[in-house]
Design an enzyme around this catalytic site. Structure first.
Site, PDB file in Angstrom:
ATOM      1  N   SER A  72      45.079  37.879  15.228  1.00  0.00           N
ATOM      2  CA  SER A  72      45.833  39.040  15.705  1.00  0.00           C
ATOM      3  C   SER A  72      46.313  38.957  17.145  1.00  0.00           C
ATOM      4  CB  SER A  72      45.004  40.319  15.525  1.00  0.00           C
ATOM      5  OG  SER A  72      44.899  40.629  14.158  1.00  0.00           O
ATOM      6  N   SER A 105      47.711  41.894  14.232  1.00  0.00           N
ATOM      7  CA  SER A 105      47.798  43.321  14.485  1.00  0.00           C
ATOM      8  C   SER A 105      48.250  43.656  15.901  1.00  0.00           C
ATOM      9  CB  SER A 105      46.432  43.966  14.229  1.00  0.00           C
ATOM     10  OG  SER A 105      45.457  43.475  15.170  1.00  0.00           O
ATOM     11  N   LYS A 143      45.385  46.552  24.522  1.00  0.00           N
ATOM     12  CA  LYS A 143      45.538  46.930  23.113  1.00  0.00           C
ATOM     13  C   LYS A 143      44.711  48.178  22.823  1.00  0.00           C
ATOM     14  CE  LYS A 143      44.973  44.849  18.477  1.00  0.00           C
ATOM     15  NZ  LYS A 143      44.522  43.630  17.766  1.00  0.00           N
TER      16      LYS A 143
END
Length: 511
Positions: A184, A160, A85
């Site tokens: 997330s 997210s 990420k």
């Protein structure tokens, strides 16, 4: 079925076994995944950066080591590619947090978790998309692109960490790292039919993970199987003296617990059904799949008891005071002075440092980030600190006590991971409160620092994945891996294979 499709649909543990047996090379795997990325990205948009050359170099180095016979201490996942990420810094690879304020920034160092991936011989395929500074529940708040859900590209993948979840779900990569501040990792995993884990707070180093809300953030794995998540968490977990919140204890035996769970015997285990995480706001299809999963746990010998965690009802409200408060503090460093974007004030305006900072932050931050900074500044301001931030911290203590009381009655707790399946793009963008409610089931674990996991529970009536969530006591992550692996095995036996057997992948020729 093409050889590429055969390779990329293997689990990470299967890939690792074939590498150890010298049936495939790491380079073959990386090339296969890069081929899928090239084909899928126009539809999925999961990646912000693809580190093609670096990944191939890392794969070649591992293959060379194996060819030389140096395999005595070879980590189990050596040679298996992984994505990271873009909230986690990577030396030599741009790291942006999906924000214009960091666009083009190339870190001079690796996060601890990235160092551990490299030490384990795992090629890094690239950086995945996210809501800007991990602030969102749909990956629509990225400054650069919106990631699509591989089950329906007209719908969001959650957030997210929608980039990591979609990349794994679309077979672009077998494993990925995410960060979980209020769900997330788990909420995107629920929406994309993947496995997502939030480890115990402090169980995985946060050094090099860009801070959003420091008392809530946690790095964790995304995968397509419970065992794969366990293996990856064992790679990245453990004590790190550079992280002041790191727990000075060894990683628990996670893979062992997952393999034990795959035997589908839960005799003697007590499972607590959280009363407050169901009912109003939960889609009927989500509750139906969840209830079917509960029955399977009972069929395998688990005793299911209802537990009440009364203060979970206040978790969302308390979270949206604590988190923005920490955001407003952490994001103060992006001022145009030291690194990242710098925007000078317009002509006719005094060319002062204060005006430059204001112009930089206005241009560099998106609407959702600005909203949370403003909320946080308000909550921390004189006259409101005790009423808002202080009260929210008291609620947090009550949530921790709820967990402690519940774990006296059950070994693990369970709930749906998300109250709904994936929603359409734009559906909640103009209603921040509706967007925030996406995390209502995941936030309690972050507030308490407890480990939690989402695994696929099947497809809802709309044909979209549903997530089944497990909670375990702090520093007892292995406790949730056993029932999660057992439920996964029972569901796959019922379905005739993993949930992805139903996924249409036109980028792999499956329409």
């Amino acid at each position: 079925m093409s050889s590429t499709e055969e390779l990329v649909k293997l689990s990470a543990s299967q890939m690792a076994a074939q590498i150890h047996a010298k049936e495939i090379s790491s380079r073959e795997l990386v090339e296969a995944e890069l081929e899928v990325i090239d084909a899928a990205e126009p539809s999925i948009d999961a990646f912000l950066q693809v580190s093609r050359e670096q990944a191939l170099e890392q794969a070649d180095a591992l293959d060379k080591r194996i060819a030389s016979g140096d395999t005595e201490d070879l980590p189990e996942l050596a040679g298996v590619p992984v994505a990271v990420k873009d909230m986690i810094v990577t030396k030599g690879i741009a790291t942006t947090a999906a924000s214009k304020i960091l666009e083009g920034w190339i870190p001079p160092y690796d996060a601890t978790v990235v160092e551990k991936l490299k030490a384990a011989g795992m090629p890094i395929l690239g950086k995945t998309n996210l809501d800007e500074f991990a602030q969102g529940s749909s990956t629509e708040h990225s400054a650069f692109k919106s990631t699509k859900n591989p089950w329906d590209t007209g719908r969001v993948p959650g957030g997210s960490g929608g980039g990591s979840a979609s990349a794994v779900g679309a077979f672009e990569v077998p494993l990925a790292l995410g960060t979980d501040t209020g769900g997330s990792i788990r909420q995107p995993s629920a929406l994309t039919g993947t496995v997502g884990v939030k480890p115990t707070y402090g169980g995985v180093s946060r050094y090099g993970a860009i801070a959003m809300a420091s008392s809530l953030d946690q790095v964790g794995p995304v995968s397509r199987s419970v065992l794969d998540a366990a293996l990856l968490q064992e790679v990245i977990g453990g004590y790190d003296q550079r992280d002041s919140t790191s727990i000075p204890k060894p990683v628990p035996p996670l893979a062992q617990a997952a393999r034990e769970g795959a035997k589908m015997d839960l005799t003697g285990m007590k499972v607590g059904l959280v009363k407050e995480l169901s009912g109003d706001g939960y889609q009927p299809g989500v509750e139906a799949r969840f209830n079917e999963g509960v029955q399977l746990l009972q069929d395998m010998g688990a005793e299911v008891v209802e537990v009440s965690c009364p203060h979970f009802s206040y978790a969302l409200a308390a979270y949206y005071i604590i988190m923005p408060s920490e955001v407003s503090s952490n994001l103060a460093r992006y001022d145009g002075m030291r690194y990242g974007l710098r925007v000078m004030p317009p002509e006719g305006t005094a060319q002062t440092a204060a005006n430059m900072m204001s112009a930089t932050r206005e241009a560099g931050f998106g609407d959702e980030v600005k909203r949370r900074i403003i909320l946080g500044i308000y909550a921390l301001s004189a006259g409101y600190y005790d009423a808002w931030y202080g009260s929210a911290q008291k609620v947090r203590t009550l949530i921790i006590r709820d967990f402690e009381e519940a774990f006296k009655k059950a070994d693990v707790l369970i709930s749906p991971a998300s109250p709904t399946t994936a929603f359409k793009f734009g559906e909640r963008m103009n209603d921040p409160l509706a967007m925030y409610l996406s995390d209502v089931a995941t936030i309690p674990a972050n507030m308490a620092g407890s480990p939690a996991m989402s695994i696929p529970a099947g497809l809802s009536d709309d044909g979209l994945p549903v997530g089944f969530q497990f909670f375990a006591p702090q520093m007892r992550d292995e406790v949730m891996y056993k029932p999660a692996a057992a439920l996964e095995a029972a569901l796959e036996a019922k379905w005739g294979g993993p949930i992805h057997r139903d996924l249409k992948t036109p980028w792999l020729g499956n329409k």
